[in-house]
Scaffold this motif. Structure first.
Motif, PDB file in Angstrom:
ATOM      1  N   ALA A 123      59.793  41.132  25.862  1.00 52.76           N
ATOM      2  CA  ALA A 123      61.145  40.912  25.340  1.00 52.76           C
ATOM      3  C   ALA A 123      61.824  42.249  25.051  1.00 52.76           C
ATOM      4  O   ALA A 123      62.995  42.462  25.404  1.00 52.76           O
ATOM      5  CB  ALA A 123      61.090  40.053  24.078  1.00 52.76           C
ATOM      6  N   HIS A 154      61.506  40.889  15.308  1.00 51.31           N
ATOM      7  CA  HIS A 154      60.783  39.804  15.970  1.00 51.31           C
ATOM      8  C   HIS A 154      59.805  39.091  15.029  1.00 51.31           C
ATOM      9  O   HIS A 154      59.400  37.953  15.296  1.00 51.31           O
ATOM     10  CB  HIS A 154      60.022  40.375  17.182  1.00 51.31           C
ATOM     11  CG  HIS A 154      59.364  39.357  18.049  1.00 51.31           C
ATOM     12  ND1 HIS A 154      58.030  38.998  17.912  1.00 51.31           N
ATOM     13  CD2 HIS A 154      59.855  38.604  19.071  1.00 51.31           C
ATOM     14  CE1 HIS A 154      57.731  38.085  18.805  1.00 51.31           C
ATOM     15  NE2 HIS A 154      58.804  37.817  19.525  1.00 51.31           N
ATOM     16  N   GLU A 200      64.712  42.916  27.714  1.00 54.76           N
ATOM     17  CA  GLU A 200      65.959  42.515  27.049  1.00 54.76           C
ATOM     18  C   GLU A 200      66.410  43.508  25.982  1.00 54.76           C
ATOM     19  O   GLU A 200      67.573  43.491  25.583  1.00 54.76           O
ATOM     20  CB  GLU A 200      65.792  41.124  26.420  1.00 54.76           C
ATOM     21  CG  GLU A 200      65.441  40.035  27.418  1.00 54.76           C
ATOM     22  CD  GLU A 200      66.534  39.817  28.449  1.00 54.76           C
ATOM     23  OE1 GLU A 200      67.726  39.916  28.072  1.00 54.76           O
ATOM     24  OE2 GLU A 200      66.200  39.550  29.626  1.00 54.76           O
TER      25      GLU A 200
END
Length: 360
Positions: free
Chosen positions: A127, A343, A131
């Motif tokens: 991620a 996260h 991203e």
């Protein structure tokens, strides 16, 4: 994503007609012939670590109808494993497949990409890389070296190593002659260990001859392929020093920039596919290897939490010291720490706790 679909039967120059909104669109799968020699840093049979390069080369050849061919070579067949970055940078070879942490002496930030202590697990890393800021920062790092980097493999945590005796506290690292890679090696140096770096092919002999007392290399299934369990029976887990391991396809930037957009897209997609394939292969292989270790009498020790907490404290000191000396290392580390903090709400609340899964 998999690149195995009927387009593999296309030959160079064949047009594919598709109706999009009533409009016929013609697309060439490949617009040029690509022929690259690709030296490897690891033997090509190591599960998840280098097996993705086979997936990459086979699928690129198939989907391009033979126009894009990457021929890989075993470590030392063309050049030594530790020389891949320089060979690609200078254009001696158009590309290489490697563990970028080998070049930490030249570029301190690279171990944060190849696998760092107490870092992210693979899903969070992907991620952050795709991203978040990860991919952009890595491309900035390699731009100065005339290299275009692509993530082309990811596997989960390594074992923390093979030791003659169980590890009960940090004092047990003092005085050990050990092969240890990346930032974890610097942590063990701070704890009094004598750390050396050896390629995979030299580990068995080094242990057998007593040149080193202990070693880490990779995951259980890969370590088993190297025969490390034949010499030492104390296997330490978890892989605090590498919560994941990546491999990258490094391409000379002049070569990369001369490619047609279709070819670049194929190779990028090929590496994304190889990353997924390698992770699946790796996760499938590890439990079998651990159960075989049990049957063979290998003691797979899990480090006590107090020892892991002490290692984490020692790691943070090393990370902060390196960050104070290297601006790019600081930028990447800050980006990773910020993302891990962001996260964590998902990681801690969205997933079942580790102890929910029973082991027998």
């Amino acid at each position: 994503m998999s690149l195995k679909f009927p387009l593999s039967k296309l030959t160079h120059g064949l047009a594919v007609a598709a109706l999009i909104g009533g409009t016929a669109v013609s697309t060439n799968v490949a617009a040029e012939k690509v022929r690259w020699q690709v030296p490897l840093a690891f033997p090509s049979h190591l599960i998840g670590l280098t097996t993705p390069v086979k997936h990459l080369t086979e699928n690129l050849k198939a989907i391009s109808g033979g126009d894009v061919e990457l021929r890989y070579y075993e470590p030392g067949e063309l050049i030594p494993a530790f020389e891949i970055m320089d060979a690609v940078s200078t254009g001696k070879y158009p590309a290489g497949y490697t563990w970028v942490g080998y070049d930490q002496g030249t570029i301190p930030a690279l171990p944060l990409y190849s696998g760092a202590p107490f870092n992210m697990e693979p899903p969070a890393y992907l991620a952050w890389y795709y991203e978040g800021e990860g991919k952009e920062l890595l491309e900035e790092i390699y731009d100065k070296r005339n290299i275009h980097p692509m993530l082309c493999s990811i596997i989960g945590p390594e074992g923390a190593g093979w030791f003659a005796k169980p590890i009960e506290g940090l004092d047990d690292f003092d005085g050990l002659r050990i092969r240890f890679a990346g930032i974890g090696g610097k942590v063990l140096e701070e704890l009094g260990a004598s750390v050396t770096m050896l390629p995979a092919g030299e580990l068995y002999q080094a242990l057998e001859r007593g040149t080193i007392d202990a070693t880490e290399f990779s995951q259980p299934a890969i370590d088993k392929m190297l025969g490390l369990d034949q010499i030492i029976k104390n296997y330490i887990m978890p892989g605090w020093h590498q919560t994941l391991t990546t491999s990258h396809l490094l391409v000379n930037k002049d070569v990369w920039n001369k490619l047609e957009p279709q070819s670049r897209a194929l190779i990028e997609m090929g590496c994304e596919s190889a990353t997924l394939k390698g992770f699946a292969q790796s996760e499938y292989a590890q439990p079998t290897a651990l159960r075989e270790y049990e049957e063979e009498g290998v003691n797979a020790q899990t480090l006590p939490e107090p020892v892991l907490r002490e290692l984490e404290d020692a790691t943070n000191k090393v990370l902060d010291d390196i960050a104070s000396e290297d601006e790019m290392f600081k930028r990447v580390l800050t980006s990773q720490r910020d993302f891990m903090k962001h996260h964590s709400i998902w990681h801690s609340k969205g997933y079942l706790p580790r102890d929910f899964y029973e082991y027998d």
